[in-house]
Design an enzyme around this catalytic site. Structure first.
Site, PDB file in Angstrom:
ATOM      1  N   ASP A 103       0.864  -1.184   0.000  1.00  0.00           N
ATOM      2  CA  ASP A 103       0.000   0.000   0.000  1.00  0.00           C
ATOM      3  C   ASP A 103       0.901   1.234   0.000  1.00  0.00           C
ATOM      4  OD1 ASP A 103      -3.018   0.765   0.374  1.00  0.00           O
ATOM      5  OD2 ASP A 103      -1.905   2.125   1.665  1.00  0.00           O
ATOM      6  N   GLU A 105       2.326   5.057  -0.229  1.00  0.00           N
ATOM      7  CA  GLU A 105       1.942   6.441   0.058  1.00  0.00           C
ATOM      8  C   GLU A 105       2.641   7.306  -0.987  1.00  0.00           C
ATOM      9  OE1 GLU A 105      -0.424   7.312   2.160  1.00  0.00           O
ATOM     10  OE2 GLU A 105      -0.575   5.191   2.692  1.00  0.00           O
ATOM     11  N   ALA A 106       1.946   8.335  -1.447  1.00  0.00           N
ATOM     12  CA  ALA A 106       2.479   9.169  -2.527  1.00  0.00           C
ATOM     13  C   ALA A 106       2.287  10.643  -2.201  1.00  0.00           C
ATOM     14  CB  ALA A 106       1.779   8.822  -3.845  1.00  0.00           C
ATOM     15  N   ASP A 203      -2.704   1.461  -6.619  1.00  0.00           N
ATOM     16  CA  ASP A 203      -1.298   1.293  -6.226  1.00  0.00           C
ATOM     17  C   ASP A 203      -0.437   0.870  -7.409  1.00  0.00           C
ATOM     18  OD1 ASP A 203      -1.005   1.503  -3.074  1.00  0.00           O
ATOM     19  OD2 ASP A 203      -2.932   0.568  -3.514  1.00  0.00           O
ATOM     20  N   HIS A 262      -3.213   5.927   6.888  1.00  0.00           N
ATOM     21  CA  HIS A 262      -2.383   6.547   5.846  1.00  0.00           C
ATOM     22  C   HIS A 262      -0.880   6.434   6.124  1.00  0.00           C
ATOM     23  CE1 HIS A 262      -5.950   7.885   3.825  1.00  0.00           C
ATOM     24  NE2 HIS A 262      -6.366   8.486   4.920  1.00  0.00           N
ATOM     25  N   ASP A 267      -1.318   0.650   7.024  1.00  0.00           N
ATOM     26  CA  ASP A 267      -2.404   0.291   6.097  1.00  0.00           C
ATOM     27  C   ASP A 267      -2.201  -1.133   5.568  1.00  0.00           C
ATOM     28  OD1 ASP A 267      -3.711   2.687   6.373  1.00  0.00           O
ATOM     29  OD2 ASP A 267      -3.187   3.480   4.397  1.00  0.00           O
TER      30      ASP A 267
END
Length: 318
Positions: A103, A105-106, A203, A262, A267
């Site tokens: 998962d 994060e961006a 993703d 998040h 996550d």
């Protein structure tokens, strides 16, 4: 032998019954009396109250948490699995040994304007052993963004990832190399079969796809197919797509979110908990999405189950 009263019918579901003699009919013959027994039992389970369902699940030492529809599905699957195993024992070697939950994060901005380019800033993996149904290992590295190196206040607040963390991090190609080395050390795709798993399509089809273009590298072959757990959950428990968000899936299964929302790693751990519960409930999580020529495609459930290839560092783009 125990029995439960469901309306005017007696529903007999017990270990003694499910371990009875097997039928002589072939495994794909739906005229087999076993299928009639399963259908009758399913009808009976449909008429059970939530307390009756929980009582029966407890009798079989199964998980009793979850909303009523989840409890019904859990009990039906347990009974069906027990009956069908009498006919033809399941080959335990045919399923993935591991599931890698990812998962990302961006980078992001409030409102996420359409022209904004998302870059991966956290690459977590949770390694789920499908035999023990336990989280066996985790990987986590942060990534230094190149196009928008300064994180927005919104992004920092949402993810908990600070400017200092990404400033000290490696760029994506190096992190991907570290990921591949970590997977190789665990003999994924060589000694052990595995599949990738995500919470939704984005993703892989968006974040990883865009990031590989930014970093001028080919899309990695090990991530070209994956299990979209939202699709699997919706199809298995027969719930609409708007009930397949992470927190709702946890809630319906009788679980709370554990950790910081998040955080990519937290996550991923919570997604793995959902996957474990689904496997316990009898769901065969399998690849249902893939990337082909840069486009997101659906994978049919009739396609033979096949593990992901041994991870290799992709070539740089010309």
């Amino acid at each position: 032998m125990t029995s439960d009263t469901c309306g005017r019918q007696h529903c007999r579901i017990s270990d003694q019954e499910t371990n009875g003699k097997n039928s002589t009919a072939s495994s794909n013959d739906f005229s087999d009396p076993i299928y009639k027994e399963i259908a009758i039992t399913n009808g009976c389970i449909n008429r059970m109250t939530r307390d009756e369902l929980r009582s029966k699940l407890a009798e079989f030492k199964l998980e009793t948490r979850g909303v009523k529809d989840v409890l019904k599905k859990r009990l039906k699957n347990y009974y069906k699995k027990q009956k069908l195993m009498q006919k033809e024992p399941i080959n335990g070697d045919s399923y993935y040994d591991y599931i890698c939950v990812v998962d990302f994060e961006a980078t992001c901005e409030e409102g996420n304007p359409p022209e904004f380019i998302h870059e991966i800033i956290e690459f977590p993996i949770v390694l789920l052993n499908t035999h023990t149904l336990e989280i066996e290992d985790t990987f986590q590295q942060y990534v230094k963004p190149e196009i928008n190196p300064k994180l927005s206040k919104f992004c920092i607040s949402l993810t908990g990832i600070t400017q200092d963390i990404v400033d000290k991090a490696d760029t994506f190609p190096q992190v991907l190399q570290n990921v591949i080395e970590w997977m190789r050390q665990r003999e994924l795709g060589t000694k052990y079969s595995y599949s990738m798993l995500t919470d939704g399509s984005w993703d892989m089809s968006k974040f990883l796809n865009i990031q590989c273009r930014i970093s001028r590298i080919k899309y990695p072959s090990f991530a070209k197919k994956w299990i979209n757990i939202r699709k699997s959950y919706g199809n298995f428990y027969k719930v609409p797509r708007n009930q397949t968000k992470l927190t709702i899936m946890l809630e319906k299964l009788g679980m709370n979110y554990d950790g910081r929302p998040h955080s990519g790693l937290d996550d991923s751990k919570n997604i793995a908990r959902i996957a474990i519960r689904m496997l316990q409930d009898g769901c065969e999580l399998r690849v249902n999405e893939r990337m082909h020529a840069g486009q997101l495609m659906t994978v049919s459930s009739s396609v033979p189950l096949e593990g992901a290839p041994a991870p290799q560092m992709p070539r740089y783009r010309n």
